[in-house]
Design an enzyme around this catalytic site. Structure first.
Site, PDB file in Angstrom:
ATOM      1  N   HIS A 107     -73.606  -4.404  22.352  1.00  0.00           N
ATOM      2  CA  HIS A 107     -74.177  -4.670  21.039  1.00  0.00           C
ATOM      3  C   HIS A 107     -74.013  -6.157  20.732  1.00  0.00           C
ATOM      4  O   HIS A 107     -73.457  -6.918  21.515  1.00  0.00           O
ATOM      5  CB  HIS A 107     -73.561  -3.792  19.956  1.00  0.00           C
ATOM      6  CG  HIS A 107     -72.077  -3.956  19.774  1.00  0.00           C
ATOM      7  ND1 HIS A 107     -71.148  -3.505  20.677  1.00  0.00           N
ATOM      8  CD2 HIS A 107     -71.356  -4.530  18.773  1.00  0.00           C
ATOM      9  CE1 HIS A 107     -69.934  -3.788  20.256  1.00  0.00           C
ATOM     10  NE2 HIS A 107     -70.029  -4.415  19.100  1.00  0.00           N
ATOM     11  N   HIS A 109     -72.385  -8.028  18.410  1.00  0.00           N
ATOM     12  CA  HIS A 109     -71.245  -8.696  17.785  1.00  0.00           C
ATOM     13  C   HIS A 109     -70.659  -9.760  18.706  1.00  0.00           C
ATOM     14  O   HIS A 109     -70.651  -9.617  19.934  1.00  0.00           O
ATOM     15  CB  HIS A 109     -70.184  -7.672  17.388  1.00  0.00           C
ATOM     16  CG  HIS A 109     -70.609  -6.790  16.251  1.00  0.00           C
ATOM     17  ND1 HIS A 109     -69.961  -5.614  15.915  1.00  0.00           N
ATOM     18  CD2 HIS A 109     -71.639  -6.911  15.372  1.00  0.00           C
ATOM     19  CE1 HIS A 109     -70.559  -5.062  14.877  1.00  0.00           C
ATOM     20  NE2 HIS A 109     -71.577  -5.825  14.530  1.00  0.00           N
ATOM     21  N   ASP A 111     -67.693 -10.716  19.523  1.00  0.00           N
ATOM     22  CA  ASP A 111     -66.597 -10.420  20.441  1.00  0.00           C
ATOM     23  C   ASP A 111     -67.049  -9.609  21.645  1.00  0.00           C
ATOM     24  O   ASP A 111     -66.215  -9.221  22.483  1.00  0.00           O
ATOM     25  CB  ASP A 111     -65.471  -9.685  19.707  1.00  0.00           C
ATOM     26  CG  ASP A 111     -65.931  -8.384  19.057  1.00  0.00           C
ATOM     27  OD1 ASP A 111     -67.128  -8.279  18.754  1.00  0.00           O
ATOM     28  OD2 ASP A 111     -65.091  -7.493  18.869  1.00  0.00           O
ATOM     29  N   HIS A 112     -68.369  -9.371  21.754  1.00  0.00           N
ATOM     30  CA  HIS A 112     -68.916  -8.700  22.941  1.00  0.00           C
ATOM     31  C   HIS A 112     -70.009  -9.531  23.600  1.00  0.00           C
ATOM     32  O   HIS A 112     -70.236  -9.377  24.807  1.00  0.00           O
ATOM     33  CB  HIS A 112     -69.494  -7.328  22.568  1.00  0.00           C
ATOM     34  CG  HIS A 112     -68.463  -6.364  22.073  1.00  0.00           C
ATOM     35  ND1 HIS A 112     -67.905  -5.392  22.867  1.00  0.00           N
ATOM     36  CD2 HIS A 112     -67.874  -6.224  20.857  1.00  0.00           C
ATOM     37  CE1 HIS A 112     -67.024  -4.699  22.181  1.00  0.00           C
ATOM     38  NE2 HIS A 112     -66.987  -5.181  20.949  1.00  0.00           N
ATOM     39  N   HIS A 164     -72.773   2.186  15.120  1.00  0.00           N
ATOM     40  CA  HIS A 164     -71.982   0.973  14.906  1.00  0.00           C
ATOM     41  C   HIS A 164     -72.901  -0.187  14.563  1.00  0.00           C
ATOM     42  O   HIS A 164     -72.674  -0.918  13.598  1.00  0.00           O
ATOM     43  CB  HIS A 164     -71.158   0.686  16.161  1.00  0.00           C
ATOM     44  CG  HIS A 164     -70.249  -0.492  16.031  1.00  0.00           C
ATOM     45  ND1 HIS A 164     -69.214  -0.531  15.120  1.00  0.00           N
ATOM     46  CD2 HIS A 164     -70.211  -1.686  16.685  1.00  0.00           C
ATOM     47  CE1 HIS A 164     -68.584  -1.702  15.223  1.00  0.00           C
ATOM     48  NE2 HIS A 164     -69.175  -2.405  16.167  1.00  0.00           N
ATOM     49  N   ASP A 184     -68.305  -0.347  21.359  1.00  0.00           N
ATOM     50  CA  ASP A 184     -67.616   0.113  20.156  1.00  0.00           C
ATOM     51  C   ASP A 184     -68.150   1.450  19.656  1.00  0.00           C
ATOM     52  O   ASP A 184     -67.917   1.812  18.497  1.00  0.00           O
ATOM     53  CB  ASP A 184     -67.750  -0.935  19.042  1.00  0.00           C
ATOM     54  CG  ASP A 184     -66.914  -2.174  19.315  1.00  0.00           C
ATOM     55  OD1 ASP A 184     -66.186  -2.178  20.325  1.00  0.00           O
ATOM     56  OD2 ASP A 184     -67.002  -3.138  18.532  1.00  0.00           O
ATOM     57  N   HIS A 223     -62.495  -1.749  23.256  1.00  0.00           N
ATOM     58  CA  HIS A 223     -61.257  -2.235  22.643  1.00  0.00           C
ATOM     59  C   HIS A 223     -60.096  -1.344  23.055  1.00  0.00           C
ATOM     60  O   HIS A 223     -60.283  -0.178  23.438  1.00  0.00           O
ATOM     61  CB  HIS A 223     -61.366  -2.251  21.113  1.00  0.00           C
ATOM     62  CG  HIS A 223     -62.315  -3.271  20.569  1.00  0.00           C
ATOM     63  ND1 HIS A 223     -61.921  -4.543  20.210  1.00  0.00           N
ATOM     64  CD2 HIS A 223     -63.643  -3.208  20.325  1.00  0.00           C
ATOM     65  CE1 HIS A 223     -62.972  -5.215  19.758  1.00  0.00           C
ATOM     66  NE2 HIS A 223     -64.035  -4.420  19.818  1.00  0.00           N
TER      67      HIS A 223
END
Length: 585
Positions: A107, A109, A111-112, A164, A184, A223
């Protein structure tokens, strides 16, 4: 090595890379070109933790050695990923270089997806994949549900998983076992926050993943949240397990996670197993309820007409019952099979017929805990340690009998005790941890089950694949007492399915005699009653059939009192409307 969906000669390995605070990146290496018996032969899955290393580009080795193709899942931190590629090459492949050919982004975001742009510049031939509804950084190949991409000889299937984010995508590699990279979407015992969706949409996504993946699928989340989510099932933050075997499964998962995280350096708790999540994850609760509804409807019909099956309890093949993704969901199924195994178990169906005992491959996977519903006695009683200590101190101090009896009653009345002292019949009626038995099954409940499992099919009446219905009825991870192969075959042929292998909701309701829900009287407000008095054909609101003027609307709202407790007005001087007082109830 694991064989992919393409054949036993295509293997792959998965390496876990720790990034940022608690993120995970995964390196998927196509090992089909490694050969057998070499010193650098990889295993099915390796846990890696790197704290340093030189800043190589990730392609180690040299000369004429052909690099191994690999894919990077959510490589948000390029320096850490490059160091990991170098260390993996040296430690597990004898220095053979690794060449990233694909970046799989679950996705959008940061942090990905933060590392996509830099890695794409370092490796010009790499393709960046992401959901077509997400604005993934540096994405070159937007994916839709069911699209397939290649990493060397590996086939990777994209599964749209909104919730998400609207464009969240999971990546599935089919094999024995399969692997699902979900970002996520799914964690151990929980899911990612539905920032761009709803809880209901997330539950539908979980049902979709269940349809596409066998129960022994390994799950690779984005995560390390296991020790943050899973203990909530024991402390009251999440619905508590409602049977001894589920409680033991949660305890085993917590113990395993604590052992892994207590190592130095801490080991990842991934991969997870879908078999465990189906039993304990709260977001699979609606799916468990749908399975119980289908089972209750069938057993009520079987008890009414006296149907029974004395055939051996065989399990259907999980891999054969999984649905294809995307447009292949309504794949053609032969309608003339004499048994479930004819079309559900593929080439292995011959083992289902005439066998006295179930074959090993038919046994349901037990997950990482190794526990099933028969592993734990159902008369288990869990008592908090503090209350046992109080009881022990009272006995040691020779307290009066009344005080000891009070403490003993407190132990037996523990909030943990209610769900543990349950029978198989009571557990079969619970709904995803709520502990309440199912009410009488009506067409409303079957409609909800079809709506969840059929992926929100727009047309009405709804339908589901025959293989999906069979999997619902025979899944030991969704049902405490599932049907065996013979009885599931009998249920399917009693209900019936069309030439495309689809079971229709109305056909199931008629075949099993599912009653209609009790009728509820229609409740009308003042405006609705006024509309019925004004014009029987009025359907869209007070003034939708008149289109007269704002003055007519004001006259309708204001009215002229006649002194009899009712109000009467005239619209445009032609039709009289009577406003009937309605109780606030």
């Amino acid at each position: 090595d694991r064989s992919s969906h393409e054949g036993a000669d295509a293997g792959y390995s998965v390496h876990t890379v720790a990034l940022l605070l608690d993120n995970y990146c995964y390196v998927i290496v196509d090992t089909s070109g490694c050969g057998g018996g070499s010193a650098g032969s990889p295993r099915a899955h390796r846990r890696e933790s790197w704290g340093g290393g030189s800043g190589h580009t990730g392609v180690s080795g040299g000369g004429d050695v052909e690099p191994l193709p690999c894919a990077l899942v959510d490589p948000a931190d390029p320096p850490a990923v490059l160091r990991a590629l170098t260390d993996i090459s040296r430690s597990h492949y004898g220095g053979r270089p690794l060449l990233p050919t694909a970046i799989l982004t679950t996705h959008k975001h940061w942090d990905h997806a933060a590392g996509n742009g830099r890695l794409a510049k370092l490796f010009p031939s790499v393709a960046v994949y992401g959901g077509h509804l997400d604005r993934v950084r540096a994405c070159t190949h937007p994916l839709r549900d069911g699209d397939t991409l290649r990493v060397g000889r590996l086939a990777v299937t994209a599964i749209s998983a909104p919730g998400h984010t609207v464009g969240s995508t999971c990546f599935l590699i089919r094999g024995s076992p399969s692997s699902l990279f979900g970002g996520d979407v799914l964690f151990c015992g929980g899911c990612g926050a539905p920032f761009e969706g709803t809880v209901e949409q997330m539950c539908a996504t979980f049902a979709k993943l269940w349809r596409a993946c066998p129960a022994d699928t390994l799950l690779f989340p984005g995560h390390e949240y296991t020790m943050s989510v899973l203990p909530q099932y024991l402390g009251g933050g999440m619905p508590m397990p409602d049977s001894p075997d589920l409680w033991a499964t949660v305890c085993a998962a917590v113990w395993r996670a604590k052992q892994l995280r207590s190592q130095s350096p801490p080991c990842p708790t991934v991969p997870l197993c879908l078999a465990d999540e189906l039993r304990i994850n709260d977001k699979f609760g609606p799916l468990r309820r749908a399975a119980r509804v289908m089972l209750a409807a069938w057993r009520a019909h079987a008890a009414l007409v006296g149907l029974a099956s004395d055939a051996p309890m065989h399990r259907a093949d999980e891999e054969g019952l999984c649905e294809p993704c995307g447009d292949g969901r309504a794949a053609q199924l032969p309608p003339t099979g004499d048994g479930l195994g004819r079309f559900a178990a593929g080439s292995r169906s011959g083992a289902l017929e005439g066998a006295d005992t179930a074959e090993p491959w038919l046994q349901p996977p037990l997950g990482l805990s190794g526990l099933d519903s028969s592993s734990v006695p159902r008369d288990l009683l869990l008592v908090p340690r503090s209350r046992l200590r109080e009881l022990s101190a009272a006995l040691a101090a020779r307290e009066p009998y009344a005080e000891v009896a009070r403490l003993l009653r407190c132990c037996l009345g523990s909030p943990l005790q209610g769900g543990m002292l349950c029978t198989a019949d009571a557990a079969a009626g619970t709904s995803g941890g709520a502990g309440a038995p199912l009410e009488a099954i009506t067409t409303r409940e079957t409609a909800e089950a079809f709506a969840l499992v059929s992926d929100g099919v727009a047309e009405f009446p709804r339908w589901m694949q025959a293989r999906t219905l069979v999997r619902l009825l025979t899944s030991p991870h969704l049902l405490p007492s599932p049907l065996g192969h013979a009885e599931a075959t009998l249920a399917l042929h009693t209900i019936g399915f069309d030439a495309h292998g689809r079971v229709w909701q109305h056909a199931l309701d008629i075949a099993l005699g599912v009653p209609l829900p009790p009728a509820t009287p229609a409740r009308h407000g003042v405006c609705a009653r006024a509309c019925m008095h004004c014009c029987p054909t009025l359907t869209g609101g007070v003034l939708s059939g008149f289109r007269a003027s704002a003055a007519a609307a004001r006259r309708l709202r204001r009215g002229r009192s006649r002194g009899d407790g009712e109000s009467h007005v005239k619209l445009n001087g032609k039709r009289e409307a009577q406003l009937v007082p309605v109780s606030p109830r």
